[in-house]
Design a protein around this motif. Structure first.
Motif, PDB file in Angstrom:
ATOM      1  N   TYR A 121       0.828  -1.208   0.000  1.00 29.71           N
ATOM      2  CA  TYR A 121       0.000   0.000   0.000  1.00 29.71           C
ATOM      3  C   TYR A 121       0.862   1.258   0.000  1.00 29.71           C
ATOM      4  O   TYR A 121       0.589   2.219  -0.723  1.00 29.71           O
ATOM      5  N   SER A 260      -7.746   9.849  -4.321  1.00 33.95           N
ATOM      6  CA  SER A 260      -8.699   9.796  -3.206  1.00 33.95           C
ATOM      7  C   SER A 260      -8.069   9.176  -1.970  1.00 33.95           C
ATOM      8  O   SER A 260      -8.211   9.704  -0.857  1.00 33.95           O
ATOM      9  N   ILE A 261      -7.369   8.060  -2.133  1.00 36.30           N
ATOM     10  CA  ILE A 261      -6.801   7.431  -0.942  1.00 36.30           C
ATOM     11  C   ILE A 261      -5.601   8.216  -0.411  1.00 36.30           C
ATOM     12  O   ILE A 261      -5.336   8.195   0.797  1.00 36.30           O
ATOM     13  N   GLU A 265      -5.338   9.529   3.405  1.00 35.92           N
ATOM     14  CA  GLU A 265      -4.142   9.334   4.217  1.00 35.92           C
ATOM     15  C   GLU A 265      -3.713  10.625   4.908  1.00 35.92           C
ATOM     16  O   GLU A 265      -3.275  10.610   6.058  1.00 35.92           O
ATOM     17  N   ALA A 331      -5.803  -1.065   1.668  1.00 31.30           N
ATOM     18  CA  ALA A 331      -5.822   0.065   2.595  1.00 31.30           C
ATOM     19  C   ALA A 331      -5.768  -0.399   4.043  1.00 31.30           C
ATOM     20  O   ALA A 331      -5.505   0.413   4.938  1.00 31.30           O
ATOM     21  N   SER A 334      -2.796   0.676   5.870  1.00 25.77           N
ATOM     22  CA  SER A 334      -2.580   2.089   6.196  1.00 25.77           C
ATOM     23  C   SER A 334      -2.087   2.267   7.627  1.00 25.77           C
ATOM     24  O   SER A 334      -2.780   1.956   8.595  1.00 25.77           O
ATOM     25  N   HIS A 403     -17.286   3.548   4.725  1.00 30.81           N
ATOM     26  CA  HIS A 403     -16.330   2.704   4.009  1.00 30.81           C
ATOM     27  C   HIS A 403     -16.943   1.339   3.731  1.00 30.81           C
ATOM     28  O   HIS A 403     -16.848   0.805   2.617  1.00 30.81           O
TER      29      HIS A 403
END
Length: 457
Positions: A121, A260-261, A265, A331, A334, A403
């Motif tokens: 990731y 977007s991710i 973050e 994700a 993360s 989510h």
């Protein structure tokens, strides 16, 4: 996917290979793929530029040529020889690069180009690039740096979608996507308060969003607002954001997904820092600081439905391909997301795996710190802290349910790419509170499994 068997690298798709769509934009390939020159698709231009740089490494690294190839074919289809050359350069730099400067940036970025078989990731979204530059900002400037980098990513997301809309003004999906992305820019103060700066271009964009503006008008206004927003930040921020957009596929939708991710973050990192600092402030009895930090974290999370709105425009078939190409880059890895929960209650059960590094937190965490310090605080102050914690807990839970709802809508109940059970795992995780002691003392149950209407519908 799509209606053509033509492989955009210049030939026919081989048996078992992905058949890329015959159009660009939402549900199709990216504009970079459509516009790529033969020398970019074949990596001829990138290999030549890299060879010239190798002879004179004091000159600027050929980022543009390398990026052009990767975006034309997708990271997972990058030229093998170019990948090997980039790995050689990267491994040498990793062992000798300084802590700051251009060589540090290059050393942090290069692993993104050769992580085809061992990527995770972090390498997918360029975490090393962002983290390194945040650290270089210094202790007193890190919050502004995180919000600044994230704001530039927001601006680029808008610019990408506006460009597609400008090329296909009759595409209703492109119109909807651009409107959703544009709203993330006009409401940036809600989730990136340290990067918020009002401008005439943003005011014009808000006006364009109040009604159903013509597609060409929306595209032009959104593009201008995105450009002016990005240009309000240092060149280094813009360069870092530009470099970290390396899709694994040729799909336009993956560009939106990556941006977007990356934005999420940035939000998670600030909230994690807020919670950690709040626990330390509470231990010292500094209630005003605790309230300010928790209010900041809660406000940022409460604003995330506007980010999920962009993701709801992901076509199901596009995401199926992206998932296949990003297996192992979940994700769930993360670090900042997991640190938010760990800073609240260290030692909570979390998914583990070779690509999911353990999160280590020193100290008892905010939940236990409040339990031990509440009796020593004035009753009204203790109640204020409890209320601030409840607000953050509620916001975090709602975000996790968003989510889950989004995942269920786009991929259904299938296993996740990080080794979890997918949507069902997210459903269960959404019911776990940030502050279990607080909830137990209040005698309240976990919230119902509902999702925000703004977030996923």
């Amino acid at each position: 996917m799509g209606s053509t068997t033509e492989d955009r690298s210049g030939g026919q798709a081989a048996p078992g290979e992905t058949v890329w769509p015959g159009h660009s934009g939402v549900g199709g390939v990216s504009l970079a793929v459509e516009r790529a020159r033969p020398a970019e698709r074949s990596a001829e231009a990138a290999r030549h530029a890299l060879a010239q740089w190798s002879k004179v490494p004091t000159q600027a690294f050929p980022y543009a040529e390398v990026l052009a190839h990767y975006r034309a074919v997708g990271r997972n289809h990058a030229d093998d020889d170019l990948l090997a050359e980039l790995r050689t350069v990267g491994e040498k730099l990793t062992a000798s690069a300084p802590a700051y400067g251009e060589e540090r940036l290059l050393a942090d970025w290069l692993p993104m180009t050769y992580d085809r078989t061992d990527g995770d990731y972090d390498s997918y979204i360029g975490t090393a690039v962002f983290d390194s530059l945040v650290e270089q900002a210094g202790p007193g400037r890190r919050v502004e740096a995180i919000d600044g980098f994230t704001a530039v990513a927001v601006a680029d997301l808008v610019a990408i979608e506006a460009e597609v809309l400008a090329t296909a003004p009759d595409d209703v999906r492109a119109y909807a996507r651009t409107r959703a992305a544009a709203r993330t820019l006009t409401r940036i103060a809600d989730y990136l308060p340290r990067a918020a700066a009002e401008s005439e271009d943003l005011a014009q964009l808000r006006t364009a969003l109040t009604g159903q503006s013509a597609a060409d008008t929306l595209a032009a206004v959104a593009s201008k607002a995105a450009q002016s927003t990005a240009e309000s930040f240092p060149v280094l921020y813009r360069k870092a954001v530009e470099l970290t957009l390396i899709p694994t596929t040729r799909l336009h939708d993956e560009l939106m997904f990556i941006r977007s991710i990356q934005i999420f973050e940035g939000v998670y990192q600030q909230v994690a820092r807020d919670v950690e600092a709040a626990a330390a402030a509470l231990e010292l009895g500094n209630v005003p600081a605790v309230l300010e930090l928790l209010a900041d974290g809660a406000a940022r999370i409460e604003a995330t439905p506007i980010l999920y709105r962009v993701l709801t425009g992901m076509p199901i078939d596009s995401f199926a391909v992206i998932r296949a190409y990003t297996d192992g880059r979940s994700a769930i890895q993360s670090r900042w997301y997991r640190q938010v929960e760990a800073f609240c209650v260290p030692g909570q059960p979390m998914p583990t795996g070779k690509k999911i590094p353990a999160v280590v937190v020193e100290g008892p965490g905010l939940d236990a710190t409040f339990a031990s310090r509440a009796a020593s605080l004035p009753a009204d102050r203790a109640a204020q802290v409890a209320e601030a914690m409840e607000r953050l807990d509620k916001a975090w839970g709602a975000m996790k349910r968003n989510h889950w709802g989004l995942t269920l809508k786009i991929i259904g109940d299938v296993p996740g790419t990080g080794g979890t059970s997918g949507a069902s795992y997210l459903k269960t995780a959404a019911q776990v509170p940030l502050f279990p002691r607080l909830r137990d003392e209040a005698g309240t149950d976990a919230p119902e499994d509902t999702t925000s209407e703004e977030g996923v519908n």
